[in-house]
Enzyme design. Structure first.
Site, short mmCIF file in Angstrom:
data_model
loop_
_atom_site.label_atom_id
_atom_site.label_comp_id
_atom_site.label_asym_id
_atom_site.label_seq_id
_atom_site.Cartn_x
_atom_site.Cartn_y
_atom_site.Cartn_z
N HIS A 71 57.47 11.62 29.77
CA HIS A 71 58.56 10.70 29.45
C HIS A 71 59.25 10.20 30.71
CE1 HIS A 71 62.88 10.01 28.30
NE2 HIS A 71 62.27 9.16 27.51
N GLU A 74 57.18 7.48 32.33
CA GLU A 74 57.34 6.20 31.63
C GLU A 74 58.59 5.47 32.14
OE1 GLU A 74 59.95 5.05 28.20
OE2 GLU A 74 58.68 6.71 27.54
N HIS A 75 59.68 6.22 32.36
CA HIS A 75 60.89 5.61 32.90
C HIS A 75 60.68 5.12 34.33
CE1 HIS A 75 64.44 6.64 30.17
NE2 HIS A 75 63.37 7.04 29.49
N GLU A 151 70.10 11.24 27.90
CA GLU A 151 69.32 11.16 26.66
C GLU A 151 69.25 12.52 25.96
OE1 GLU A 151 65.61 8.72 26.02
OE2 GLU A 151 65.62 8.80 28.21
#
Length: 447
Positions: A71, A74-75, A151
């Protein structure tokens, strides 16, 4: 940019076996010598094109010290490359009215764009750039770690999100499949550029990727653009790296809080999509809790008023699966809701009717076909099918597979859930929540 839930990893109508069968004749499919697969469908009515690059690696492919890295990567992809900084990436795509996005799931990661058909070359250039030449600077990494920590905190503050994370952890304890996609504060803080590059080298090779496009696209042009911009990808086989097998075990996750409601998920072992056994269970889940006419909605919502919304779902993965029932209810009603839900499950496993199966099948077909009418929906299905099975599946074949499911198949799928250790995840005031041993007894079919 997002972490997608497991439900979005499920191929509702995936093929069985090893992928042999007819390829969709309306879809172009090319494999480059490097192993990169390119799939596209031209839509005459479309003036925009949706495109993306799918990688066959997600959160369950991380090593223990990499938890959350897929994840984070991806950022980081949008935070600059050797040719563009983060602002330039945003300005270039938005100057033509386009947008970029990305998502990390349990078993794949994707990077997507949507532009006018005439701007396809720019979109392929940008997506290729962020995947083949990410800058991964220490400054951007530090900044993005802070974003992801926010998040993680947001999930902790959102009980209807948190309960699903804890549900998977309880269903698949001490396994990559049960780990939250976002990672933990500890693991995220420890990531380094070298750790990201090691993950990239292990998973981001040509054979583990699919470039897909749908809408105003010419397949030959897309292939030429891939040859131009993705030639630096390391070659590799069209097979995913070995994964730790997933084994449903069942268990409990109880998070006490001062919410007004108890957010609840009950679970049982499901089926993988690789052997076709998921079809009957998908239909059973729809009969049980897939719409306004479903048994759960009628019993829990309409007749007893125990919950505003109640659903049943089945999440098939590549080698296992999990079935669940979810709802939110008042603390004083949680015991009754669980009893009613399990009674509906047991009864449906015994006497689901042809009419219910036909209705569920029709709902699934309409949902499937509606998704294929948009470039974005067709894009995602093609990419995932080619990534997983090596071909795009004709919609006629998908419909035929649903039609082949018999009434007894659906009943057997329902009975297969019972007698196993249930999973229970709950967030909220828990004083009315029954013990797990009671759930195991209630989940058995009476002799």
């Amino acid at each position: 940019m997002s972490a997608t839930g497991p439900a979005e990893t499920a191929e509702i109508a995936a093929p069985t076996g090893n992928g042999h069968g007819a390829h969709d004749p309306d879809v172009g499919l090319t494999t480059l010598p490097s192993g990169l697969r390119i799939v596209s469908q031209h839509m005459d009515h479309a003036v925009t094109v949706s495109l993306g690059i799918w990688i066959g690696a997600g959160s369950r492919d991380e090593l223990p010290h990499e938890h959350g890295l897929a994840h984070l990567l991806e950022h980081m992809a949008f935070k600059g490359t050797a040719r563009r900084n983060a602002l330039e990436i945003a300005e270039e795509i938005e100057s033509v009215g386009g947008d970029l996005n990305a998502a990390t799931s349990v078993e794949y990661t994707c990077y997507t764009a949507r532009v006018l058909g005439s701007d396809l070359p720019l979109a392929v250039d940008i997506l290729s750039d962020i995947l083949t030449a990410p800058a991964l600077t220490a400054e951007e990494l530090k900044r993005e770690k802070g974003v992801i920590l926010q998040e993680i905190s947001a999930v902790q503050d959102t009980p209807d999100d948190l309960v699903y994370d804890r549900f998977l952890q309880a269903a698949f304890p001490d396994q990559p499949l049960g780990r939250p996609i976002l990672g933990t504060a500890k693991t995220v803080k420890g990531f380094t550029p070298d750790a990201i590059r090691a993950y990239l080298a292990r998973h981001y090779h040509a054979g583990n990727m699919v470039l897909a496009a749908s809408g105003a696209v010419d397949h030959a042009e897309l292939v030429a653009l891939a040859e131009k911009h993705l030639s630096t990808l390391l070659p590799g086989p069209a097979t995913a790296a070995p994964r730790e097998a997933g084994h449903y075990r069942g268990g409990e996750a109880r998070i006490k809080s001062d919410e007004e409601q108890v957010h609840l998920v009950l679970g049982f072992p499901g089926q993988p999509f690789s052997n076709g056994a998921h079809y009957p269970l998908q239909i059973f889940s729809s009969v049980l809790g897939g719409g306004l006419s479903s048994r759960l909605f009628q019993q829990v919502r309409e007749q007893r008023g125990l919950a505003y919304a109640v659903d049943a779902f089945h999440w098939p993965f590549s080698d296992c699966g999990v079935f669940g029932i979810s709802a939110g209810t008042a603390p004083e009603d949680v015991g009754e809701l669980i009893d009613v839900a399990l009674a509906c499950l047991r009864q449906a496993a015994e006497d689901v009717s042809e009419i219910e199966v036909a209705r569920a099948r029709a709902q699934m077909k309409v949902g499937l076909l509606a998704s294929l009418e948009s470039p974005g929906g067709k894009l995602e299905q093609m990419a995932r099918q080619v990534l997983l099975f090596g071909r795009a599946i004709p919609r006629e074949e998908l419909a035929a597979r649903l039609d082949a499911v018999t009434l007894e198949d659906v009943r057997a799928a329902g009975r297969s859930l019972l007698g196993h250790q249930p999973t229970i995840a709950a967030v909220g005031p828990l004083q009315g929540l029954p013990p797990a041993k009671r759930l195991l007894h209630a989940a058995r079919i009476p002799d």
